[in-house]
Design a protein around this motif. Structure first.
Motif, PDB file in Angstrom:
ATOM      1  N   PRO A 221       0.833  -1.202   0.000  1.00  0.00           N
ATOM      2  CA  PRO A 221       0.000   0.000   0.000  1.00  0.00           C
ATOM      3  C   PRO A 221       0.875   1.262   0.000  1.00  0.00           C
ATOM      4  O   PRO A 221       0.488   2.300  -0.505  1.00  0.00           O
ATOM      5  N   HIS A 222       2.066   1.117   0.555  1.00  0.00           N
ATOM      6  CA  HIS A 222       3.072   2.195   0.519  1.00  0.00           C
ATOM      7  C   HIS A 222       4.361   1.581  -0.034  1.00  0.00           C
ATOM      8  O   HIS A 222       4.746   0.489   0.367  1.00  0.00           O
ATOM      9  N   THR A 228       4.557  -0.562   7.943  1.00  0.00           N
ATOM     10  CA  THR A 228       3.229  -0.017   7.649  1.00  0.00           C
ATOM     11  C   THR A 228       2.312  -0.332   8.832  1.00  0.00           C
ATOM     12  O   THR A 228       2.516  -1.338   9.510  1.00  0.00           O
ATOM     13  N   SER A 244       6.793   6.427   1.555  1.00  0.00           N
ATOM     14  CA  SER A 244       6.885   6.430   0.093  1.00  0.00           C
ATOM     15  C   SER A 244       8.281   5.940  -0.325  1.00  0.00           C
ATOM     16  O   SER A 244       9.152   5.722   0.510  1.00  0.00           O
ATOM     17  N   GLN A 250       3.717   8.567   4.762  1.00  0.00           N
ATOM     18  CA  GLN A 250       2.515   8.613   3.931  1.00  0.00           C
ATOM     19  C   GLN A 250       1.297   8.136   4.710  1.00  0.00           C
ATOM     20  O   GLN A 250       1.415   7.296   5.606  1.00  0.00           O
ATOM     21  N   GLY A 252      -2.706   6.585   3.879  1.00  0.00           N
ATOM     22  CA  GLY A 252      -3.563   6.062   2.821  1.00  0.00           C
ATOM     23  C   GLY A 252      -4.939   5.726   3.363  1.00  0.00           C
ATOM     24  O   GLY A 252      -5.092   5.360   4.526  1.00  0.00           O
ATOM     25  N   TRP A 254      -8.371   3.382   2.185  1.00  0.00           N
ATOM     26  CA  TRP A 254      -8.683   2.295   1.246  1.00  0.00           C
ATOM     27  C   TRP A 254     -10.103   1.800   1.456  1.00  0.00           C
ATOM     28  O   TRP A 254     -10.602   1.746   2.580  1.00  0.00           O
ATOM     29  N   PRO A 262      -6.074   3.436  -3.870  1.00  0.00           N
ATOM     30  CA  PRO A 262      -6.463   4.131  -2.641  1.00  0.00           C
ATOM     31  C   PRO A 262      -7.515   5.204  -2.911  1.00  0.00           C
ATOM     32  O   PRO A 262      -7.553   5.792  -3.997  1.00  0.00           O
ATOM     33  N   LEU A 265      -4.164   9.114  -0.986  1.00  0.00           N
ATOM     34  CA  LEU A 265      -2.791   8.796  -0.585  1.00  0.00           C
ATOM     35  C   LEU A 265      -2.093  10.132  -0.421  1.00  0.00           C
ATOM     36  O   LEU A 265      -2.124  10.963  -1.325  1.00  0.00           O
ATOM     37  N   GLN A 266      -1.499  10.349   0.740  1.00  0.00           N
ATOM     38  CA  GLN A 266      -0.995  11.683   1.033  1.00  0.00           C
ATOM     39  C   GLN A 266       0.365  11.633   1.712  1.00  0.00           C
ATOM     40  O   GLN A 266       0.571  10.856   2.642  1.00  0.00           O
TER      41      GLN A 266
END
Length: 291
Positions: A221-222, A228, A244, A250, A252, A254, A262, A265-266
């Motif tokens: 996911p990242h 994570t 990232s 990051q 996310g 989902w 996603p 995602l930031q």
């Protein structure tokens, strides 16, 4: 409708406008606590309506301290501890159905469940109500089932997730072939029908414990290599923290129905601490904590 009422209705006030922490005065803090220095990504503290518990340094074994919420100020250096483990405590979790019950997980491969009295005991609490033995390596994660009484989850460095019946001390089920590497975190959904886990093998898994099946999974996911974390939101979406490719922290969000892409995602910043997410379902706010 009179004009003031009109204008009041148009400006929608943000429900987040009061979400600002105020540093408390010294007499409302807990001071002089020797927090554990073990390198492990858990929050090392747990709180409920009566007590705050903190994993502390302890020579030889593993210990945590329980303080009544009202007892702020300087903590007496001889304040009694909960000391039953023979190696450091890695995680603690208060029972959601009984404010005097707390579980602890340790490097000594056991999980212990404790009864905490409402008064401050004179000496250390050394006798757990029950000791749960089933892991072959240290146990870093515990989490009570949110709705079923006396059901406790533990996850260890043996890559096992075990569900326990705390009343009898027996294993309800062992999820042993799902994770190929170290489990970073495990979280229940709102009613306890699903689990979400993150793992060193870079996968987020959603598990139905009753079926003992992975019902959804997402690889990477990242993109970053560092740990994570994942938690469920009240509506069943999943919130993740990670890194990232450029080692930025990051976030996310989902949707299980479409786990590929996603919702959001930031990037946050480039600090290297793992962000621990805490969720308040009443206000739908996620709080992020870094060590």
């Amino acid at each position: 409708v009179s004009p003031p009422a009109m204008s009041r209705r148009v400006v929608r006030q943000s429900k987040f406008r009061h979400v600002f922490g105020q540093p408390v005065k010294a007499d409302q803090m807990y001071e002089d606590i020797r927090v554990s220095k073990v390198t492990w990504d858990s929050s090392f503290c747990a709180v409920n309506p009566k007590f705050v518990a903190i994993i502390v340094e302890s020579g030889g074994g593993g210990a945590f301290m329980v303080l009544p919420l009202a007892k702020t100020g300087r903590v007496d250096k001889n304040h009694p501890l909960v000391t039953g483990h023979t190696a450091p405590v890695l995680d603690i979790d208060w029972c959601p159905h009984n404010d005097n019950v707390i579980a602890s997980a340790s490097e000594d491969t056991t999980v212990m469940v404790w009864q905490i009295p409402d008064y401050v005991p004179v000496r250390n609490i050394t006798e757990p109500v029950v000791t749960l033995e089933g892991h072959s390596k240290r146990v870093g994660i515990i989490s009570w089932h949110p709705t079923a009484r006396n059901v406790l989850l533990s996850a260890g460095c043996d890559n096992l997730v075990i569900l326990w019946n705390v009343g009898t001390g027996e294993m309800l089920l062992v999820l042993d072939d799902m994770h190929t590497d170290l489990i970073y975190n495990v979280g229940w959904n709102r009613n306890g029908s699903l689990l979400v886990t993150t793992c060193k093998d870079k996968k987020v898994r959603v598990i139905d414990p009753r079926k003992q099946q992975v019902v959804a999974e997402k690889t990477k996911p990242h993109d970053g290599a560092r740990p994570t974390r994942a938690i469920f939101m009240a509506d069943g979406k999943i919130f993740t923290t990670g890194f990232s490719k450029m080692s930025e922290r990051q976030l996310g969000l989902w949707d299980l129905k479409n786990f590929e892409e996603p919702i959001a995602l930031q990037e946050m910043d480039t600090s290297n601490g793992v962000l621990l997410p805490f969720y308040d379902p009443d206000s739908s706010i996620v709080y992020l904590c870094g060590k």
